[in-house]
Design an enzyme around this catalytic site. Structure first.
Site, PDB file in Angstrom:
ATOM      1  N   LYS A  91       8.110   5.076 -45.644  1.00 15.15           N
ATOM      2  CA  LYS A  91       8.519   3.969 -46.524  1.00 15.15           C
ATOM      3  C   LYS A  91       7.895   2.628 -46.125  1.00 15.15           C
ATOM      4  CE  LYS A  91      12.688   5.659 -48.713  1.00 15.15           C
ATOM      5  NZ  LYS A  91      12.971   6.955 -48.046  1.00 15.15           N
ATOM      6  N   GLU A 113      16.983  -2.386 -53.562  1.00 20.64           N
ATOM      7  CA  GLU A 113      18.195  -1.577 -53.581  1.00 20.64           C
ATOM      8  C   GLU A 113      17.994  -0.465 -52.568  1.00 20.64           C
ATOM      9  OE1 GLU A 113      15.706  -0.800 -55.642  1.00 20.64           O
ATOM     10  OE2 GLU A 113      15.610   1.300 -55.038  1.00 20.64           O
ATOM     11  N   SER A 379       7.910  13.623 -43.586  1.00 19.74           N
ATOM     12  CA  SER A 379       8.035  12.253 -44.116  1.00 19.74           C
ATOM     13  C   SER A 379       8.740  11.296 -43.167  1.00 19.74           C
ATOM     14  CB  SER A 379       8.749  12.274 -45.468  1.00 19.74           C
ATOM     15  OG  SER A 379       9.980  12.964 -45.381  1.00 19.74           O
TER      16      SER A 379
HETATM   17  C1  LIG Z   1      13.393   8.093 -48.635  1.00 22.30           C
HETATM   18  C2  LIG Z   1      12.863   9.282 -47.957  1.00 22.30           C
HETATM   19  C3  LIG Z   1      12.400  10.400 -48.676  1.00 22.30           C
HETATM   20  C4  LIG Z   1      12.489  10.509 -50.165  1.00 22.30           C
HETATM   21  O1  LIG Z   1      11.754   9.579 -50.883  1.00 22.30           O
HETATM   22  P1  LIG Z   1      10.383   9.907 -51.592  1.00 22.30           P
HETATM   23  O2  LIG Z   1      10.110   8.693 -52.390  1.00 22.30           O
HETATM   24  O3  LIG Z   1      10.593  11.126 -52.469  1.00 22.30           O
HETATM   25  O4  LIG Z   1       9.361  10.164 -50.555  1.00 22.30           O
HETATM   26  C5  LIG Z   1      11.857  11.456 -47.967  1.00 22.30           C
HETATM   27  N1  LIG Z   1      11.817  11.447 -46.617  1.00 22.30           N
HETATM   28  C6  LIG Z   1      12.267  10.403 -45.896  1.00 22.30           C
HETATM   29  C7  LIG Z   1      12.176  10.468 -44.414  1.00 22.30           C
HETATM   30  C8  LIG Z   1      12.808   9.295 -46.539  1.00 22.30           C
HETATM   31  O5  LIG Z   1      13.252   8.258 -45.798  1.00 22.30           O
END
Ligand SMILES: *Cc1c(COP(=O)(O)O)cnc(C)c1O
Length: 400
Positions: A91, A113, A379
C-alpha cells in the site's frame, strides 16, 4: 497502448468502471482526470517517485525462489516480497504516488478512508514524511477492532475520525470521506487505497502499483533468462496488489493469471466476500462493477477473516478480467488461508499477511508442470495478524 484489459479514456474496462459521482464532486474528479496522466508521466514526478520507492520504501522488493514450497507444489515458485516494504505491504507504493500528485496539484490537505487501518497507516506515514495535514475516516467498529493501527496513525500525526453511521465499517467510512471531499473541494485530495472508486482512481492506482510487475520482469530476466512467468498469482480485495503484479503482463496470453478472492466461511454460507463469484452488476464507490447486494440492490455486509479482503465490491479492471475469462478467479476460504499461512511459515520462515495467505491457498487448487515458473505476490507481512493465527492454532489444539 490501450487494449480491452486497460481503461479507456472514460475509465471503462469493458462495461465496468466509469465515474458515477454526485454533481458536487464533478469538478474535483474532473480536475484529477485532467491532471493525473500529465503528472504521472512527467520526468520530474517519475524521478521523485522512483527515488522515494527506493530509498524510503525499500524497493526493489526481492523476488525469492522458495525452494521448499517449490518442491511441495512441483513447480518453480517465486515469491514477490511486498511484505518487506516499509509499513509492511504494497500500500505504501500507492500512498507515496498519490501524495506526490496531491502536492503537484497544490493540495494541502489529505483525506482517506480505511477499514483494517492498513491504508490509513500508509497514508498517515507519507503525510508525516511530506508535512501534509491528514484526516482518516474509519468506521467506529473498525476503530475498536484495529486499535494498534489507530494508535499508529495518531502517533504519525493524523486525525482519525470514527464514523458512527450505518454498520460503522468501511462502506460508511467511505461515504464520510466523500462528504468531506464535497465540503473541501479546493484544498483537499482524497487518497483511495485500492483500484476502486470513480475514474481515474482504478487506472491511477494500477499505474502506481505497476512497479511490482516492472520489477518482476527484470528480476525474472536475470534469474530465469526470460522475463515472463507461466503463472501470476495474487489475492484481491479491491485489487491493487493484483493490478500491480499483472500490469505489464496483462496482454501477454502466455501467462495465466490467477486471482484469489476471500471465500470467508464458504461461498454458499452467506458469510463471504467472494464478489466475483456472487456479485451482480451495480454501482459502488463511484464505479460500475460487481457488488454483493440483496434483491433490492442494497449492498450486503461482506465477511472474511481477513480485514483487508472484506470489500463488497471489486475493482472494475478485475471484474472485466473475470468476465473476459482472462483471469481465473478462485475463492479461498478462511481455513484454507490459515492453513496456507502456517505452511509458508514452517517451510520458508515467512509469516504472511492473512490477505496474502489467500493467494497461497490457491496453490493447492492448481496443477503445475515441474518446469512452470510461478510468481506469487506476498502482499504484506503477518505481524498484524498474529492474534488471529494464534487463536486459530489454539482452536485446532482444543478440537484434536
Ligand atoms: C489492503 C491489503 C490487501 C487488499 O487490497 P488490494 O487492493 O486488493 O491489494 C491485500 N494484502 C494486504 C497485505 C493488504 O494490506
Amino acid at each position: 497502448m490501450k487494449t480491452k484489459f486497460q481503461a479507456d479514456e472514460n475509465g471503462y474496462y469493458g462495461e465496468f468502471g466509469g465515474a458515477y459521482i454526485p454533481e458536487i464532486l464533478h469538478r474535483c474528479v474532473k480536475e484529477l482526470q485532467d491532471n493525473y496522466l500529465k503528472v504521472l508521466e512527467s520526468e520530474e514526478f517519475k524521478q521523485e517517485f522512483a527515488s522515494l520507492l527506493r530509498d524510503y520504501a525499500g524497493r526493489p522488493s526481492p523476488l525469492y525462489l522458495a525452494k521448499r514450497m517449490s518442491e511441495k507444489y512441483g513447480c518453480k515458485l517465486y515469491l514477490k516480497r511486498e511484505d518487506l516494504n516499509h509499513t509492511g505491504a504494497h500500500k505504501i507504493n500507492n500512498a507515496i504516488g498519490q501524495v506526490l500528485l496531491a502536492r503537484r496539484m497544490g493540495k494541502k490537505r489529505i483525506i482517506a478512508e480505511t477499514g483494517a487501518g492498513q491504508h490509513g497507516v500508509a497514508t498517515a506515514t507519507v503525510c508525516a514524511l511530506m508535512n501534509m495535514e491528514c484526516v482518516v475516516y474509519m468506521g467506529k467498529t473498525d476503530v475498536e477492532r484495529q486499535r494498534v493501527n489507530v494508535e499508529k496513525m495518531r502517533m504519525l500525526g493524523a486525525t482519525v475520525v470514527p464514523v458512527t453511521s450505518g454498520n460503522m465499517t468501511l462502506k460508511d467510512a467511505t461515504n464520510e470521506a466523500i462528504r468531506d471531499w464535497c465540503r473541501h473541494p479546493a484544498d483537499t485530495f482524497y487518497v483511495i487505497g485500492s483500484t476502486v472508486g470513480p475514474h481515474p482512481y482504478p487506472d491511477m492506482v494500477a499505474r502506481l502499483q505497476s512497479v511490482i510487475s516492472a520489477e518482476i520482469k527484470s528480476q525474472l530476466a536475470e534469474k530465469e533468462g526470460r522475463d515472463y512467468p507461466d503463472y501470476l498469482i495474487a489475492c484481491v480485495g479491491g485489487g491493487s496488489n493484483a493490478a500491480g503484479t499483472i500490469y505489464h503482463y496483462v496482454n501477454d496470453e502466455r501467462i495465466r493469471i490467477v486471482l484469489a478472492e476471500a471465500g470467508g466461511k464458504g461461498v454458499e454460507t452467506g458469510m463471504t466476500a467472494a464478489t466475483i463469484q456472487l456479485g451482480k452488476m451495480g454501482i459502488i464507490h463511484g464505479a460500475k462493477t460487481y457488488v454483493i447486494q440483496n434483491e433490492d440492490g442494497q449492498i450486503e455486509e461482506p465477511y472474511s477473516i481477513s480485514a483487508g479482503l472484506d470489500y463488497p465490491g471489486i475493482g472494475p479492471m478485475h471484474a472485466n478480467l473475470a468476465a473476459q475469462r482472462r483471469a481465473t478467479v478462485l475463492a479461498i476460504n478462511d481455513d484454507e488461508a490459515i492453513e496456507a499461512a502456517f505452511e509458508l511459515t514452517r517451510l520458508e520462515g515467512i509469516i504472511p499477511a492473512l490477505e496474502s495467505a489467500h493467494a497461497l491457498g490457491a496453490l493447492k487448487k492448481l496443477r503445475f508442470r515441474p518446469e512452470d515458473v510461478v510468481v506469487l505476490t506476498v502482499s504484506g507481512r503477518g505481524d498484524k495478524d498474529i492474534e488471529t493465527y494464534l487463536r486459530y492454532a489454539s482452536e485446532l489444539i482444543h478440537n484434536n
